[in-house]
Scaffold this motif. Structure first.
Motif, mmCIF file in Angstrom:
data_model
loop_
_atom_site.group_PDB
_atom_site.id
_atom_site.type_symbol
_atom_site.label_atom_id
_atom_site.label_comp_id
_atom_site.label_asym_id
_atom_site.label_seq_id
_atom_site.Cartn_x
_atom_site.Cartn_y
_atom_site.Cartn_z
ATOM 1 N N GLU A 1 0.850 -1.173 0.000
ATOM 2 C CA GLU A 1 0.000 0.000 0.000
ATOM 3 C C GLU A 1 0.892 1.231 0.000
ATOM 4 O O GLU A 1 1.873 1.283 0.738
ATOM 5 N N PHE A 2 0.550 2.188 -0.848
ATOM 6 C CA PHE A 2 1.362 3.394 -0.933
ATOM 7 C C PHE A 2 0.528 4.571 -1.392
ATOM 8 O O PHE A 2 -0.541 4.422 -1.974
ATOM 9 N N THR A 3 1.071 5.744 -1.120
ATOM 10 C CA THR A 3 0.501 7.006 -1.580
ATOM 11 C C THR A 3 1.583 7.728 -2.362
ATOM 12 O O THR A 3 2.741 7.748 -1.953
ATOM 13 N N SER A 4 1.219 8.293 -3.490
ATOM 14 C CA SER A 4 2.164 9.029 -4.314
ATOM 15 C C SER A 4 1.721 10.484 -4.396
ATOM 16 O O SER A 4 0.554 10.762 -4.672
ATOM 17 N N TRP A 5 2.650 11.401 -4.162
ATOM 18 C CA TRP A 5 2.306 12.810 -4.081
ATOM 19 C C TRP A 5 2.927 13.669 -5.169
ATOM 20 O O TRP A 5 2.606 14.838 -5.294
ATOM 21 N N ARG A 6 3.854 13.127 -5.940
ATOM 22 C CA ARG A 6 4.600 13.976 -6.874
ATOM 23 C C ARG A 6 4.737 13.307 -8.236
ATOM 24 O O ARG A 6 5.115 12.156 -8.334
ATOM 25 N N LYS A 7 4.463 14.059 -9.275
ATOM 26 C CA LYS A 7 4.633 13.560 -10.637
ATOM 27 C C LYS A 7 6.099 13.637 -11.055
ATOM 28 O O LYS A 7 6.922 14.204 -10.353
ATOM 29 N N ASP A 8 6.405 13.102 -12.226
ATOM 30 C CA ASP A 8 7.749 13.137 -12.806
ATOM 31 C C ASP A 8 8.790 12.461 -11.908
ATOM 32 O O ASP A 8 9.848 13.028 -11.625
ATOM 33 N N SER A 9 8.471 11.258 -11.466
ATOM 34 C CA SER A 9 9.386 10.473 -10.651
ATOM 35 C C SER A 9 9.104 8.995 -10.910
ATOM 36 O O SER A 9 8.254 8.649 -11.732
ATOM 37 N N SER A 10 9.817 8.139 -10.211
ATOM 38 C CA SER A 10 9.538 6.712 -10.332
ATOM 39 C C SER A 10 9.847 5.998 -9.030
ATOM 40 O O SER A 10 10.628 6.482 -8.204
ATOM 41 N N LEU A 11 9.210 4.865 -8.875
ATOM 42 C CA LEU A 11 9.423 3.987 -7.736
ATOM 43 C C LEU A 11 9.760 2.616 -8.286
ATOM 44 O O LEU A 11 9.065 2.113 -9.170
ATOM 45 N N GLU A 12 10.855 2.034 -7.792
ATOM 46 C CA GLU A 12 11.257 0.693 -8.207
ATOM 47 C C GLU A 12 11.019 -0.269 -7.054
ATOM 48 O O GLU A 12 11.410 0.018 -5.916
ATOM 49 N N ILE A 13 10.405 -1.382 -7.374
ATOM 50 C CA ILE A 13 10.279 -2.479 -6.425
ATOM 51 C C ILE A 13 11.136 -3.601 -6.984
ATOM 52 O O ILE A 13 10.944 -4.029 -8.117
ATOM 53 N N VAL A 14 12.109 -4.031 -6.201
ATOM 54 C CA VAL A 14 13.109 -4.980 -6.674
ATOM 55 C C VAL A 14 13.091 -6.227 -5.797
ATOM 56 O O VAL A 14 13.151 -6.115 -4.572
ATOM 57 N N LYS B 1 2.367 -0.028 3.821
ATOM 58 C CA LYS B 1 2.400 -1.447 4.126
ATOM 59 C C LYS B 1 3.143 -2.199 3.032
ATOM 60 O O LYS B 1 2.919 -1.970 1.854
ATOM 61 N N VAL B 2 4.040 -3.083 3.451
ATOM 62 C CA VAL B 2 4.713 -4.009 2.544
ATOM 63 C C VAL B 2 4.526 -5.393 3.145
ATOM 64 O O VAL B 2 4.856 -5.617 4.313
ATOM 65 N N ALA B 3 3.961 -6.300 2.380
ATOM 66 C CA ALA B 3 3.758 -7.665 2.861
ATOM 67 C C ALA B 3 4.424 -8.622 1.878
ATOM 68 O O ALA B 3 4.223 -8.508 0.673
#
Length: 121
Positions: free
Chosen positions: A1-14, A114-116
């Motif tokens: 579960e996450f909230t994103s507040w800013r455009k022009d970015s990225s999130l990596e899940i590895v 949350k990360v499960a």
């Protein structure tokens, strides 16, 4: 579960194997992009895009979103956001257990609530 507040970015899940954290899968969420998600396999041979979701997701509404990434023992993966399945791919490159998971913020403003992780040996 996450909230994103800013455009022009990225999130990596590895998810990775080994202490060098290079071999595994990378799921990129790109804000404000026409390519909302991209799943990439990385190995000693290089990186290969396995699948791309070619639509913008626009999750920068300050609401909590649920990203679910499932992979079974046969390499079948399903990725969904807020209950909507966006990607389905099969890749059997990695048969051993993964060593860990990393979250990499590339210029964004995210609240990870949350990360499960669930695995089977």
């Amino acid at each position: 579960e996450f909230t994103s507040w800013r455009k022009d970015s990225s999130l990596e899940i590895v998810v990775y194997q080994g202490s060098d954290r290079k071999a595994g899968y990378r799921l990129f969420y790109r804000t404000g992009s026409s390519t909302g998600l991209e799943l990439v396999r990385t190995s000693r041979f290089g990186s290969n895009a396995l699948q791309t979701y070619r639509q913008s997701l626009n999750l920068e509404d300050k609401r909590t979103h649920v990203l679910l990434w499932n992979r079974d023992r046969f390499g079948n993966m399903k990725i969904s956001v807020d209950g909507k399945q966006l990607m389905t791919v099969t890749d059997q490159s990695f048969r051993d257990s993964f060593s860990g998971v990393s979250l990499i913020n590339n210029g964004g403003d995210y609240i990870i609530s949350k990360v499960a992780l669930k695995g089977a040996n």
